[in-house]
Structure formats: C-alpha cells, structure tokens
Motif scaffolding. Sequence first.
Motif, PDB file in Angstrom:
ATOM      1  N   MET A   1       0.849  -1.191   0.000  1.00 11.92           N
ATOM      2  CA  MET A   1       0.000   0.000   0.000  1.00 11.92           C
ATOM      3  C   MET A   1       0.890   1.249   0.000  1.00 11.92           C
ATOM      4  N   LYS A   2       0.521   2.205  -0.843  1.00  9.96           N
ATOM      5  CA  LYS A   2       1.307   3.446  -0.933  1.00  9.96           C
ATOM      6  C   LYS A   2       0.867   4.415   0.159  1.00  9.96           C
ATOM      7  N   ILE A   3       1.829   4.940   0.860  1.00 12.53           N
ATOM      8  CA  ILE A   3       1.481   5.940   1.878  1.00 12.53           C
ATOM      9  C   ILE A   3       2.401   7.146   1.749  1.00 12.53           C
ATOM     10  N   ASN A   4       1.900   8.269   2.250  1.00 16.92           N
ATOM     11  CA  ASN A   4       2.693   9.490   2.319  1.00 16.92           C
ATOM     12  C   ASN A   4       2.727   9.947   3.770  1.00 16.92           C
ATOM     13  N   VAL A   5       3.920  10.060   4.292  1.00 19.67           N
ATOM     14  CA  VAL A   5       4.052  10.511   5.666  1.00 19.67           C
ATOM     15  C   VAL A   5       5.112  11.610   5.692  1.00 19.67           C
ATOM     16  N   THR A   6       4.785  12.700   6.346  1.00 18.96           N
ATOM     17  CA  THR A   6       5.766  13.771   6.484  1.00 18.96           C
ATOM     18  C   THR A   6       6.503  13.582   7.803  1.00 18.96           C
ATOM     19  N   ILE A   7       7.802  13.392   7.708  1.00 17.57           N
ATOM     20  CA  ILE A   7       8.585  13.159   8.921  1.00 17.57           C
ATOM     21  C   ILE A   7       9.601  14.287   9.075  1.00 17.57           C
ATOM     22  N   ASN A   8       9.498  14.956  10.172  1.00 20.90           N
ATOM     23  CA  ASN A   8      10.376  16.100  10.464  1.00 20.90           C
ATOM     24  C   ASN A   8      10.362  17.105   9.309  1.00 20.90           C
ATOM     25  N   GLY A   9       9.161  17.320   8.782  1.00 20.69           N
ATOM     26  CA  GLY A   9       8.981  18.331   7.741  1.00 20.69           C
ATOM     27  C   GLY A   9       9.282  17.845   6.341  1.00 20.69           C
ATOM     28  N   GLN A  10       9.758  16.613   6.221  1.00 21.39           N
ATOM     29  CA  GLN A  10      10.097  16.114   4.894  1.00 21.39           C
ATOM     30  C   GLN A  10       9.097  15.044   4.464  1.00 21.39           C
ATOM     31  N   ALA A  11       8.580  15.194   3.261  1.00 23.26           N
ATOM     32  CA  ALA A  11       7.585  14.242   2.784  1.00 23.26           C
ATOM     33  C   ALA A  11       8.263  12.943   2.361  1.00 23.26           C
ATOM     34  N   HIS A  12       7.672  11.834   2.772  1.00 16.50           N
ATOM     35  CA  HIS A  12       8.189  10.519   2.378  1.00 16.50           C
ATOM     36  C   HIS A  12       7.053   9.722   1.778  1.00 16.50           C
ATOM     37  N   GLU A  13       7.326   9.122   0.617  1.00 16.03           N
ATOM     38  CA  GLU A  13       6.350   8.218   0.033  1.00 16.03           C
ATOM     39  C   GLU A  13       6.930   6.821   0.145  1.00 16.03           C
ATOM     40  N   ALA A  14       6.101   5.882   0.549  1.00 20.60           N
ATOM     41  CA  ALA A  14       6.607   4.513   0.667  1.00 20.60           C
ATOM     42  C   ALA A  14       5.506   3.541   0.296  1.00 20.60           C
ATOM     43  N   ASP A  15       5.922   2.405  -0.223  1.00 17.20           N
ATOM     44  CA  ASP A  15       4.975   1.344  -0.529  1.00 17.20           C
ATOM     45  C   ASP A  15       5.187   0.267   0.530  1.00 17.20           C
TER      46      ASP A  15
END
Lengths: 155, 287, 772
Positions: A1-15
């Motif tokens: 599943m594709k998710i987008n999480v912003t960690i410490n102000g930086q966007a991360h996309e992960a499957d």
Amino acid sequence: MKINVTINGQAHEADVEPRLLLVHLIRDVVGLTGTHVGCETSICGACTVHLNGRAVKSCTVLAVQANGAEVTTIEGLANNGQLHAVQEGFWECHGLQCGYCTPGMIMASCALLKDNPNPSEGEIRHGLEGNLCRCTGYQNIVESVKYAANKLQGA
Amino acid sequence: MIPANFDYHTPKTVAEAIGLLAEHGEDCKVLAGGHSLIPAMKLRLTQIPVLVDIGRISDLSHIKVDGSTIRIGAMTTHGAIAASADIKQHCPLLAECGAQVGDQQVRNRGTFGGSLVHADPAADWPAAALALNAELVLQSASGERVVKASDFFVDMLTTDVQPGELLTEIRIPVPAQPMASAYLKVPQAASGFAIVGVAVQLEMDGSTCKAVGIGITGLAPKAYRATAVEAALAGTTLDDATLSAAAAKADADASDAMGDIHASEDYRRHLTRVYAKRAVQTAAGRV
Amino acid sequence: MSFLAKYMGQRVKRTEDPRLIQGIGHYVDDIKLADTLHVVILRSQYAHARINSIDTSAAKAAPGVVAVYTGEDVAGKVGNVPCAGALPGLKVPKMPVLAQGKVFFVGHPVAAVVATDKYKARDAADLIEVDYDPLDVVSDGEAAAKPDSPVIHEDLGDNIAFQHSAGSGDVDAAFAAADRIVTQRLNHQRLAPISIEPRGVLAQYFRGEEQLNLWSSTQIPHLLRTQVAIMLGMAENKLRVITPEVGGGFGCKLNVYAEEALLGWIAMKVGKPVKWIEGRRENLQCTIHGRSQVGTVEVAVKNDGTLLGLKYNVTADLGAYHQLLTPAIPTLTGLMLAGCYKIPAIQMNCTGVFTNKMATDAYRGAGRPEATYLVERIMDRVAQELNMDPIELRQKNFIQANEFPYTTACGVTYDSGDYEAALAKAMELVDYKKLREEQSAARAAGRVMGIGVSTYVEICGMGPSGAMPAGGWESATVRVEPTGKVTVLTGISPHGQGEETSFAQIVGDMLGIDMNDVLVIHGDTSIVQYGIGTFGSRGLAVGGAALVCATEKVVKKAKALAAHLLGTGADSLSFENGKFVGAPDDRTLTIQEVALAAHTAASIPEDFEPGLSAQHFFEPKNFTYPSGTHICVVELDKDTGDIDIKRYVAVDDCGNQINPLIVQGQVHGGIAQGLAQALYEEVVYDENGQLITGELMDYAVPKAFQVPHYELDHAVTPTPVNPLGAKGVGEAGTIGSTPSIANAVLDALAPFGVQHIDLPLRPEKLWRAMNS
C-alpha cells in the motif's frame, strides 16, 4: 500500500505492507534511528514520537495509520542546530545515562509540557508514566523537565 | 514484535465499514485506536485476516452535548475525553476516568469505543460507562441497535456486539441536576491496568443520597454494576456506618473474582470494598 | 607533576550527551549494512522437553528465507556457551547454542531462521514444526536438590551444580557462647535486569580477509572476542568485536550468549551480514536473571548486642545451565557476610542447583545485595529481639575508622572506611531522633509508620586478577597526537557510566589541557588494546587508575624530550598545569609543543622513541569497599497495604569523586533498582516452569511516580588501592537501598507482631500482615 508521511517536515512516500509498524517505517524505511524499540506491549515508551503533534508510541501504530500525517521524531526536535529546551534540560541536569530511553523520554516530556507548561514534580512523574528509564532513577529526568519548563516559560 | 499479514481496509463512512464487516464476517476485526489489538497482533496472540480501520471515518470522533444527552463518537480518544471542557462540565466522571487510562501516549491513540468493545476485565472505561448508565449505539447492515451498558458486557473480552455490528457512539444521559462523581483506581504496578477501579456517579438531594451509580472494574471477568451498594446507599445521608455496610457489598454483584501474582481473589474483593467506600466518600466530598 | 583540579571533582556535563539527546548515536540496531539478513530465533515454549523432531521444510520454502538452522547444523561447528566460574567439583552442563535433543527452559533457542527481512523471518519461524515430549519440570530450587527430584542433566547425575563453603572463625564456639540466637529464613527473589535496550548482534564476514566483525551490545568486548573466537574455532585476532552505544547493561551484558556466537557462525555460512535483535519477551526469557537465593541466616549475639557469629545456609537456584559467571555470583555473597561489623566467626554453606529456568548471573550488585540484605535484615531482627534501637546495635558492632585495613572472617580485607561518619550524616539529614518521636506519635494515632536503616559495605572495583575468573586488571593508552589532541584508548566498555567525560576530566587536568581536546575511545577490539570491561563498579577504580598511570608515563616521556629541547636535565624540570617549567633560562614547553617535537623527531635524545604515547595495564592490589547509610521512612495504608515512601536519604562513600554529577546519577539509578527489588520486581515461573512475568505488563519495572525523591549526601574515605582514591559507585545504591526499604516496612509492621516478610513487599502481603 502506498502511503505518504511527512517526517520532520520532509515528505516521504513509501509502498508498505499494512502490517508495517510506524516505528519500523521511521527506522528501517526512512532510516531515522533515534526512535528506539524497548518492548512489545506499549509500556516502555522508547519509541515515542509526535503524530500530528501528539505523543504516541510508534510501535503501536501501523505505518498505514499514519498515512497523510505529520510525524516528528527526536531528530526533528532541534531547530537549525539549536537544541530544544527539553534536550538542553536533559543535558544540563544529567537526565540520561545510557541514552536508550532518552529520545522517547524527551518526546514525551515535550508533549507533557505542551499540555501543562508548569507542572509540579508529581505531575511530571505521573505525566511520564508511559516511559521507562532503567538508569537514572528518574530524579534527574524530573529536574530536566523542570529546567525545560522554566526555560520555556521564561522565553 | 511483528504482526502476521492481513488485508487492510480504510472505509470512509460508517456505511462502508458496515459493508466490509458484513462481507468478511468472522475473518475481520475492527481496528480502532489499536492499543489492545496491535500489541496482541505483535505478540501473535491473535492473527486477523482482515482489518477494518475505522480511523478514517471522520464522524466517529466527536463529543456533543445535545440537550439531555452527551454523545461521544466511538473513535474519540481517551485523551480527548479527559481534556474536553464539555465533558469536564457535564460529566466530570468521564474526564477523571479518561485521564487514568494508560499513559499520555496511550490516551492519544486509544479510543473510548475501542476499549468498551475490547472489554478487558481490567479496563477503566467499563466502570464509568456502567456508573453513568451509558447507552451504546451499534450499527449494522440491519440497522441501529442501542444497548445499555449494563447489558453490554457479557464476559471476559466478550460484549453484546454481534458479528457485523459496529459501535459508533456512546450516549450518556446528562443529569438534570449537578452530580458529584469519582473514579478511583488501584493500578497494577507493571501494566497500569486496574486491579480494581470504582466509578461513582452520585445524585444528592440536600444531604440525602437520591441515587447513585457504581461501576466496578478489575475484580471480575467483566465489569459490573454494584447494585447492592447502590441500593444500600439510596435514601441515606451517607454516614460512615451506612457507607461501610454498603461498601461491604461491593463484590456481591461480581460474577466471579480474578486473581494473579499482583493481587489474589481475596485481596481484590477486599480492595473492591475499600475502594467502593473511598470512591463514594470522594464523590460525596465533591458535592 | 602538579596540576590544578580544573575538571576533576567538578559537576561537568557529559560529552556523550549531545548525540544521545538528538537521537544520532548508534546502538547495534541502528547500524545498517547493505544486504543484511535478519535472524529470528524459535524458542522452546516448554520448560523441559525432549525434541523428537524438527521439521523446517515449510519455513525453508517460505518467501525471503535464506536458511533455517537447528541444533544438528551447529553440532561440532559452534562450541558451547562458556562458563568462566571455577569452583571445586563444579558441574558444567554442555550448552550448545541451539538445543540438541532436549530443551531445558522456556526460551531455550531451538532454531534460527535467516531471511531477507525481519518480518519474513518472523513469519517463517511460525512454520517450523517441533515435536516435543514434555518432561517433568524442576521448578523449585530447594526441591531440585532432593534425591527424588527429576534430574535435568542426566549425565551429571543430579541437579546439584556445586557446594561451596566460605568463612572462618569458630562458629560452633560462637553459637555456644551466645546469649541468644536469632534466625531468619530469607528469599532473594529472582530478578530481571531489563536494560531498556535489549541485546542485539550484527555480524559481518569478509571472506577474503577471513575477518569476522561482530557488533554486540555487550559490556565486555575483549572477553567476548576471546570466547566467541574459541566457540567458532577461529583465530582471535581475526575477530573484531565492536560495541557501539550500549543501552544499559546492569550485568546482563557481562556475558557470552549463544546468539553472539551463532550470529558469527551464520554470517560466515551465508556470506552476508546478519542481524538479530532481541525482543522484550525474549529478553525476559533468555537474558540472564539475577539473585534467586533462598536461605536461612542465624546470628549468635550477646544480650548487650555484641555479635559473635553468623551462619548462612543457602540454596542458589542457578537455572538450567551456567552462563559466564553463574556459579561465581553466590560466592560473592560469601565474601561480604560480615557487613560493616566485627563478626569473629562466619560460615556460609551454599548449594547451587539446576532448575528449568533461565540461568542466573551478574545483575547489578551480583551477590552482594544478597549479603547486605540478609545482614541488614538480621540486624533489625536482632535489634527487635533485644529491644535495642537498630542504629545503636549497628554502632556497637561497627568496624571503627581507625581499624582499617580490616580483615573480616570472610577473608577479605576492607581497604578503608568510616561507617560512623556516613551514618551520622544520614541521621542528621533525616533528624533521626525526631523521626522516632514522630513515629511514636503516629503509632499512638493509629498510623502505621516505619523507619528503616541500612548501613552497608560492598566489594567492588573488581578486582585483583588472582580473585577474578578472567583477569581483574584494566588497560589504558594515552596518545598525544602531533596537533596536541589526546586520544585515550580504554579497555573498559562504558554504557551509560559517562567515562568519555570523566576520563577526559582526568586527562585534561593531568596534562593541563582542555578536556574537550581529549577523545576517549572504547569498545572496539581492533582499535583498543585488550581490556576487561565495565562491570563490578570497576570503570573508574580500575580503568581510571590505568589511565592515570598511562598519563603519568606520557608526562615522564614528554619530560625527557622537554629536557632535551630545553637543554637541561629532566630532574630540574617539573610539569605544572600543562607546561614543563624549571629550565635555567625560564623557557617553557607545553605538552602540545613537546608532542609535535616527539612526532617530527627532528631533535630527540638518543634513546627516545619517536611519538608520544604510553600504555598501562593496571593491576589493583585489592578490591575497593564503598559503604554508606541509607534511611527510608514509610507510611502504610492499613486498609490496603499501600506503601507511601515519605523520605529517602542516602549518604554514600565511594571515596574520591571525579564527577559528582555522574556519581549522583549512579546513586539515583542504583537506589531505584534496589527499591524495585524491595517493592515491585520478581521473575515468576509457575510449577510447570512457565514464565508468568513474560512481559513488561507483568514484570514491574518502576515508573517515575513509583519511586520517591532521593535526598543524597556523601562521605569521603579515599581508597589506598588506586591512585585516584575512587572506590566505584555503580552498584552501591542498589546494594544499600533494598534493605533500608525492607527494614522500614518491617519496622512499620512491628506493632502487628510481624518479624519478616519476603520481597517484593507487594501491598497484599502487607495488608495481610496488618489484618490477620
């Protein structure tokens, strides 16, 4: 599943697999290893991060539950190299020894002070009931939080 | 530390969630705050083929004071209830109880509804729900059903929720007149769960106890209403002798008593009686 | 040499902290190597069973799985888990790194799954089918010693691992001469160390170089290297052990575990890095436990309180096999049965037994908390019987300040001490006399109040090599680099004790330089000369002493060069605050200038080796004996048994302090762990050997609100054993605190006719005592 999480102000996309724990997303996928794992049962608090501004135990949150959310980890606490008042308090007051519980303890302390900027000693002790420290006997952690409270109130 | 794989669904509406529950039947489980379920999955005490995460359904997280009823969405967190000005004003027992669930991190994720449906015999909320005569709203493909808290808890980790049903809201009657309340708890040293927890909602008429609701958790396989104590206190002035005699019946309604290394059955029964008295006293002191 | 103590003795903030408070330090699991495979270990759910068969076929076929290994695979390839304890007649069961034929405790490793990620490895572990025949379980230590007990290791004949006696003096005569004999049976419950970082291992093998790198969360990198090299049959110098940040040890990482050798072997087999990180459930099952002694203490006393003799008959429940120091721990108890007192005759008889549980070993205090607890508890029992104030009884029997060095009937020689001084300070701090008055008033008012005192002495600074299983010395190298920066290589392996800071303080002062110019390196066997490690409160007392000696050597060497450069004799120079002074023409040279000259070597004396470094291996002549007084004040809730700690005062004497901030932190943490033993913690196995306290949901590590505010002060009697005069402080708090809390609670219960209750003092026990 594709998710987008912003960690410490930086966007991360992960499957990711739905079962991936948020703490493993942070540590293994994104590579921020300051957030630690100390138990399996939401007791020790070493994995505490802020999820949309609230302290949570990232070992008890699925990464997919954090889809679209903002996460702050210990690495994101200092601002341009300037330590957060709570980090400074832990350093000044010898609020850590081995340092393993420390990131979680600091993140929990920040959250505690956000809700209660001027806590009593008892309120600090109860407020940190979700975090275990085996080294300090807690007294200097209490002092560290008091130090930060004073500093933040004075600021 | 690592859960087994599962299929994961994030319905956006209650209708969608109910559809998924109907579709997957016993293979599926609802994920609310996850603070009981995820640890159990990590330890592989439970393996769930299909997880329906109701965390993306926006209208499940709310606190509304609606005339004579407080309506709390099932996904409202412990922390949100504890911090709510409306709750503190209209139902301080809920705020006091919510503030004692878990720790700050757990309170930020764990939910009122999730805790009630999980029905851990040592959870805090069931005591408050019983003391407050809460009503639980269950929705399913066949419509809506409202269950009284006193009928909701069936046994250890077992409630009246039927396959296909989703707890969506908890309704608490707002008392016509101000109530005094207290939630007192003996936390288990390691887990913080209740060895015994006593919730008291007290309605006074001058110096006379008009009515009292008492919910008790921790002692028995399921939380229960201490009806024997309630009956013994109604109409009295809560003098010490009456209180003591009434509290002595605090374990009378327990279906059974649990014991473990932290507290034996006897001791739990004893603590139940002691804390029933203390909780009523504390509530009375707040009138 | 003379210097101003600019850093030593000061509350210097730790240099370790910036990386730790920002989450940018590296513990084992934070080290990421490309292509790492992950290991999950399948463990026995039975306490005692025969393995009929293991079917790994489904696991091997599972996605991502690279290999699955069982006991058969490692047989003859990986040596057994080592035991360094040596006692006459000691029985040592063979402990392969994966079970072969039988399992002996819940958590016993049975198979290792190697997969491309830890999720897949975990999934595959569920697919391994093990067919067990459960066997009779030996769950009780005392029953284990009986002839009718099932035998765990059939080849050893019975469950008795050793019988050990200690002490001297005519015990029979002492008991014959006694006015009174006071007897108490005591249980030192089994505890779990619970470092918040569980154990973890990362192994990487370089085939061409035949070198194995092993990152492990350990307290003893060098000893681990030696032992794992032996287990793997490889050259010790081809094995590099690295301990990055270590998240607490408390003794549980003073060991050589099956997983450390197993991971090394797997790395060599699969040709890729492999990592295993212990879960908390595993940690409770298969990281060593501590304490677990049950015994009876008897003392012979005169009616005036004079102690004549002490006997202790004890069974030590060792668990299923020996870890590194398992059999040695109870022998430490036998060294300290005199406590702070002049007891002319002492006898300990200890039976060590195997049970179907995890092995016990060194947990903070390691054998000495047992000694102090039983001595301090029996002192209170004696005071109670004689109707004496417990402090008066202690004072009457104290070894006096002018009697050191003092050799006890246990055969050890206490280095220095002033027990009266610490006691007096503590009494003043709590206002003891007034407290007793308050207690009388409280009792008259129906309240249940207690005051508990513990005057302790412990043995640490481990230690002289003759008394240690694998060397008791410690090493240090001090190297002044050409730029004047100083590199320290220490053989200790700190994991929270802050020696990166305190060692820099020492060197900064001794060399008269900025302490921030000193880098302290530890925990890498390829960089640091052989060392022993951090345990037994030895980091500063032994490792720091080695550092002082090495620094002195550096100064001596530098002085020879300075004299040459200044055109004078070395004898006419002195080294003061970083400078060589005393040259006839008043020219001076700083240590940095000398260091550069030593490296350029353009002008050096004929017999001068270029460079400026020195190494010292320090062998202590004796252990050190920190001491102190702890006083605890409690009030109990008669209706529930709840304990409210009203005051906690500790006056500890660890000799000279290099960094009082760190000392205080050690005492705080130590008290909390001792308090945890007194009130909360207990590893519980049921009669089937099942671990009831298998998670932190049931094993009660105290939280911040469950411990009191500690009021600290200190006394100082420097030790003559090392040049720092420092005794060590890592374990003192733990050793001193348990009995003071127990004594306080039992003092509170005295009006109820209660003489003793075993630990942990859970409220239920106290409620029963007050209401039976």
